[in-house]
Design a protein around this motif. Sequence first.
Motif, PDB file in Angstrom:
ATOM      1  N   LYS A  49       0.819  -1.222   0.000  1.00 44.83           N
ATOM      2  CA  LYS A  49       0.000   0.000   0.000  1.00 44.83           C
ATOM      3  C   LYS A  49       0.850   1.269   0.000  1.00 44.83           C
ATOM      4  N   GLY A  50       2.173   1.116   0.106  1.00 41.76           N
ATOM      5  CA  GLY A  50       3.063   2.276   0.168  1.00 41.76           C
ATOM      6  C   GLY A  50       3.074   2.943   1.523  1.00 41.76           C
ATOM      7  N   LYS A  51       2.684   2.201   2.567  1.00 42.04           N
ATOM      8  CA  LYS A  51       2.572   2.781   3.906  1.00 42.04           C
ATOM      9  C   LYS A  51       3.653   2.309   4.874  1.00 42.04           C
ATOM     10  N   LEU A  52       4.611   1.532   4.382  1.00 39.47           N
ATOM     11  CA  LEU A  52       5.688   1.075   5.241  1.00 39.47           C
ATOM     12  C   LEU A  52       6.884   2.001   5.033  1.00 39.47           C
ATOM     13  N   ALA A  53       7.375   2.553   6.116  1.00 36.55           N
ATOM     14  CA  ALA A  53       8.514   3.479   6.029  1.00 36.55           C
ATOM     15  C   ALA A  53       9.694   2.791   5.354  1.00 36.55           C
ATOM     16  N   ARG A  54      10.388   3.536   4.525  1.00 37.40           N
ATOM     17  CA  ARG A  54      11.534   2.978   3.794  1.00 37.40           C
ATOM     18  C   ARG A  54      12.587   2.405   4.745  1.00 37.40           C
ATOM     19  N   SER A  55      12.774   3.043   5.890  1.00 39.06           N
ATOM     20  CA  SER A  55      13.760   2.549   6.858  1.00 39.06           C
ATOM     21  C   SER A  55      13.369   1.159   7.376  1.00 39.06           C
ATOM     22  N   LEU A  56      12.060   0.929   7.541  1.00 39.38           N
ATOM     23  CA  LEU A  56      11.599  -0.383   8.002  1.00 39.38           C
ATOM     24  C   LEU A  56      11.713  -1.412   6.884  1.00 39.38           C
ATOM     25  N   GLU A  57      11.396  -0.983   5.658  1.00 39.16           N
ATOM     26  CA  GLU A  57      11.580  -1.866   4.498  1.00 39.16           C
ATOM     27  C   GLU A  57      13.015  -2.357   4.452  1.00 39.16           C
ATOM     28  N   LYS A  58      13.940  -1.436   4.600  1.00 42.58           N
ATOM     29  CA  LYS A  58      15.366  -1.750   4.525  1.00 42.58           C
ATOM     30  C   LYS A  58      15.758  -2.747   5.615  1.00 42.58           C
ATOM     31  N   LYS A  59      15.267  -2.517   6.838  1.00 44.52           N
ATOM     32  CA  LYS A  59      15.576  -3.442   7.935  1.00 44.52           C
ATOM     33  C   LYS A  59      15.060  -4.846   7.619  1.00 44.52           C
ATOM     34  N   LEU A  60      13.831  -4.912   7.102  1.00 52.42           N
ATOM     35  CA  LEU A  60      13.251  -6.215   6.774  1.00 52.42           C
ATOM     36  C   LEU A  60      14.020  -6.884   5.634  1.00 52.42           C
ATOM     37  N   GLU A  61      14.422  -6.100   4.653  1.00 49.31           N
ATOM     38  CA  GLU A  61      15.217  -6.646   3.551  1.00 49.31           C
ATOM     39  C   GLU A  61      16.565  -7.157   4.057  1.00 49.31           C
TER      40      GLU A  61
END
Length: 119
Positions: A49-61
């Motif tokens: 949905k585009g609602k996950l902060a990029r910093s959190l995306e990066k951590k999950l990646e």
Amino acid sequence: VHSEQWEKNYRLLFKFQQREGHANVSRGHIEDGINLGEWLLRQRRQKKKGKLARSLEKKLEDAGIVWDVHSKQWDKNYCLLVKFRQGEGHSNVPRCHISEDGMKLGSWLYVQRAQKKKG
């Protein structure tokens, strides 16, 4: 900013990844009393949905998250099909064929062909 609970869940995910060698947590998986699978599903939905902060995306990646699990599985199955073709000289996989790693390659290919016929 993300919550303490998010960080706790992330640490559980990281622990899971270290133990299992991947971060593909099944939907109903419980880790230390937390439904880690549901939490991860919510993270994927938020990203979509585009609602996950990029910093959190990066951590999950960084923890090894695959955002599109179905696409990754399809690619893996396709590689098994290529390997089968290289070994057998054809792609006519018997429907009951199971690959060395336990994948029901014949059934998967049958479904792919059926979907292609449907359009």
